[in-house]
Design a protein around this motif. Structure first.
Motif, PDB file in Angstrom:
ATOM      1  N   TYR A 105       7.647   7.747  -6.870  1.00 41.94           N
ATOM      2  CA  TYR A 105       7.507   6.284  -6.932  1.00 41.94           C
ATOM      3  C   TYR A 105       6.348   5.846  -6.053  1.00 41.94           C
ATOM      4  O   TYR A 105       6.376   6.010  -4.832  1.00 41.94           O
ATOM      5  N   ASP A 106       5.306   5.300  -6.675  1.00 40.42           N
ATOM      6  CA  ASP A 106       4.172   4.729  -5.952  1.00 40.42           C
ATOM      7  C   ASP A 106       4.387   3.222  -5.820  1.00 40.42           C
ATOM      8  O   ASP A 106       4.602   2.531  -6.821  1.00 40.42           O
ATOM      9  N   VAL A 107       4.311   2.725  -4.578  1.00 41.00           N
ATOM     10  CA  VAL A 107       4.620   1.319  -4.290  1.00 41.00           C
ATOM     11  C   VAL A 107       3.433   0.655  -3.612  1.00 41.00           C
ATOM     12  O   VAL A 107       2.884   1.188  -2.637  1.00 41.00           O
ATOM     13  N   ASP A 108       3.040  -0.507  -4.118  1.00 39.08           N
ATOM     14  CA  ASP A 108       1.988  -1.289  -3.463  1.00 39.08           C
ATOM     15  C   ASP A 108       2.039  -2.719  -4.024  1.00 39.08           C
ATOM     16  O   ASP A 108       2.789  -2.999  -4.955  1.00 39.08           O
ATOM     17  N   PHE A 109       1.201  -3.596  -3.467  1.00 37.78           N
ATOM     18  CA  PHE A 109       1.143  -4.970  -3.944  1.00 37.78           C
ATOM     19  C   PHE A 109       0.935  -5.004  -5.464  1.00 37.78           C
ATOM     20  O   PHE A 109       0.273  -4.119  -6.024  1.00 37.78           O
ATOM     21  N   LYS A 110       1.443  -6.032  -6.106  1.00 39.35           N
ATOM     22  CA  LYS A 110       1.344  -6.123  -7.563  1.00 39.35           C
ATOM     23  C   LYS A 110      -0.107  -6.058  -8.037  1.00 39.35           C
ATOM     24  O   LYS A 110      -0.422  -5.386  -9.027  1.00 39.35           O
ATOM     25  N   GLU A 111      -1.020  -6.742  -7.333  1.00 44.87           N
ATOM     26  CA  GLU A 111      -2.413  -6.735  -7.773  1.00 44.87           C
ATOM     27  C   GLU A 111      -3.043  -5.352  -7.642  1.00 44.87           C
ATOM     28  O   GLU A 111      -3.943  -4.996  -8.403  1.00 44.87           O
ATOM     29  N   VAL A 112      -2.557  -4.564  -6.668  1.00 45.22           N
ATOM     30  CA  VAL A 112      -3.033  -3.184  -6.522  1.00 45.22           C
ATOM     31  C   VAL A 112      -2.486  -2.324  -7.654  1.00 45.22           C
ATOM     32  O   VAL A 112      -3.214  -1.531  -8.264  1.00 45.22           O
ATOM     33  N   ILE A 113      -1.204  -2.470  -7.951  1.00 45.45           N
ATOM     34  CA  ILE A 113      -0.592  -1.697  -9.031  1.00 45.45           C
ATOM     35  C   ILE A 113      -1.205  -2.064 -10.383  1.00 45.45           C
ATOM     36  O   ILE A 113      -1.384  -1.198 -11.249  1.00 45.45           O
ATOM     37  N   ASP A 114      -1.560  -3.342 -10.558  1.00 42.81           N
ATOM     38  CA  ASP A 114      -2.218  -3.751 -11.798  1.00 42.81           C
ATOM     39  C   ASP A 114      -3.536  -2.995 -11.979  1.00 42.81           C
ATOM     40  O   ASP A 114      -3.890  -2.584 -13.097  1.00 42.81           O
ATOM     41  N   ILE A 115      -4.282  -2.827 -10.886  1.00 44.79           N
ATOM     42  CA  ILE A 115      -5.523  -2.051 -10.941  1.00 44.79           C
ATOM     43  C   ILE A 115      -5.197  -0.576 -11.168  1.00 44.79           C
ATOM     44  O   ILE A 115      -5.846   0.111 -11.966  1.00 44.79           O
ATOM     45  N   ARG A 116      -4.174  -0.114 -10.492  1.00 44.82           N
ATOM     46  CA  ARG A 116      -3.777   1.294 -10.610  1.00 44.82           C
ATOM     47  C   ARG A 116      -3.437   1.663 -12.054  1.00 44.82           C
ATOM     48  O   ARG A 116      -3.715   2.782 -12.509  1.00 44.82           O
ATOM     49  N   LYS A 117      -2.855   0.726 -12.771  1.00 44.99           N
ATOM     50  CA  LYS A 117      -2.449   0.993 -14.154  1.00 44.99           C
ATOM     51  C   LYS A 117      -3.636   1.230 -15.083  1.00 44.99           C
ATOM     52  O   LYS A 117      -3.475   1.766 -16.183  1.00 44.99           O
ATOM     53  N   ILE A 118      -4.825   0.851 -14.637  1.00 46.56           N
ATOM     54  CA  ILE A 118      -6.031   1.145 -15.412  1.00 46.56           C
ATOM     55  C   ILE A 118      -6.301   2.647 -15.402  1.00 46.56           C
ATOM     56  O   ILE A 118      -6.811   3.204 -16.380  1.00 46.56           O
ATOM     57  N   PHE A 119      -5.924   3.299 -14.289  1.00 40.91           N
ATOM     58  CA  PHE A 119      -6.286   4.695 -14.085  1.00 40.91           C
ATOM     59  C   PHE A 119      -5.107   5.671 -14.153  1.00 40.91           C
ATOM     60  O   PHE A 119      -5.314   6.877 -14.273  1.00 40.91           O
TER      61      PHE A 119
END
Length: 272
Positions: A105-119
């Motif tokens: 489980y990778d946890v971070d701010f929503k805006e960070v996870i939104d970027i993470r979902k690109i990659f």
């Protein structure tokens, strides 16, 4: 190119990302992170503006490598394991650890996870949670009943208030029971001085916490047991450093005040 807009503490996630990508291009890298190289090549950002000193870059890569090593060894003990990576940023630890059995489980701010979902793509074993770690709701997404848990907080706790860390550790224990905790920490003095570091000044992030005595955490939450302290200035991974950098780390290791400026701390939190 993917445009990235981040502010203050969130922008600091780009520092280790670029550092790992840069390290990966060396002839004898401390850490190889192909995902970091890929992401940096796709992000529209002036990474040179971060002004990361070479020593800082090496330290970050050593930190990541040592945590990777510990996590790999930990997960090898039991196939029924869960890993919770707090403040994951754009780090590719799940890929580097390469354990197909772990529930991650990778946890971070929503805006960070939104970027993470690109990659990154979620699977039945790999999960993304968009939330501040200081909120409570996200913990419901972590399953109970695993044989063992490891909680990783790399480059995170120094940006939290002490009371926030105490509450977080307590909430984790209430949710998953016993777990092993690994994180990096500044000394109190270093935490007070690091605000002048060029990369920290560039992002405007605020350092809030440091600790001198690792045993201090045992007073926070009932059941916290200090296991070990590992120094970046003295470990098996320093053999990959350049001769000059290896000598500098060796000299730093001679002085307790210097080697304790930033180090890894490992604990067992018992459900008692």
């Amino acid at each position: 190119m993917d445009k990235v807009v981040l502010t203050r503490e969130k922008e600091t996630l780009l520092i280790p990302l670029f550092g790992k990508a840069k390290e990966s291009t060396k002839d004898r890298p401390v850490l190889v992170d192909r995902k970091a190289v890929e992401i940096v090549s796709r992000i529209d950002y002036d990474f040179s503006s971060l002004k990361i000193p070479e020593k800082t870059n090496v330290m970050m890569c050593l930190r990541a490598k040592l945590i990777d090593n510990f996590v790999k060894d930990f997960l090898a003990r039991d196939t029924e394991s869960a890993a919770v990576h707090l403040g994951c940023g754009l780090d590719s630890r799940y890929d580097r650890v390469g354990n197909s059995c772990v529930d991650w489980y990778d946890v971070d701010f929503k805006e960070v996870i939104d970027i993470r979902k690109i990659f990154y793509t979620e699977t039945d074993k790999y999960h993304l949670i968009g939330s501040s770690v200081t909120e409570n709701g996200w913990l419901k997404e972590i399953p109970t009943g695993k044989n063992q848990y490891i909680v990783i907080a790399e480059g995170l706790f120094m940006y939290l208030q002490e009371d926030e860390i105490k509450t977080l550790l307590s909430r984790l224990k209430d949710r998953i029971g016993s777990y092993t905790l690994i994180f990096d920490a500044f000394s109190v003095y270093t935490a007070s001085r690091v605000r002048n570091h060029p990369s920290i000044k560039k992002t405007g992030a605020v350092i809030k916490w440091g600790v001198d005595d690792p045993g201090e955490l045992a007073k926070w939450v009932m059941g916290i047991q200090f296991i070990k302290e590992e120094y970046f200035t003295s470990n098996k991974e320093t053999g990959n450093l350049s001769p000059g950098m290896r000598a500098a780390f060796g000299i730093a290791n001679l002085f307790p005040f210097v080697k304790k400026a930033q180090r890894l701390l490992i604990y067992k939190v018992h459900n008692t």
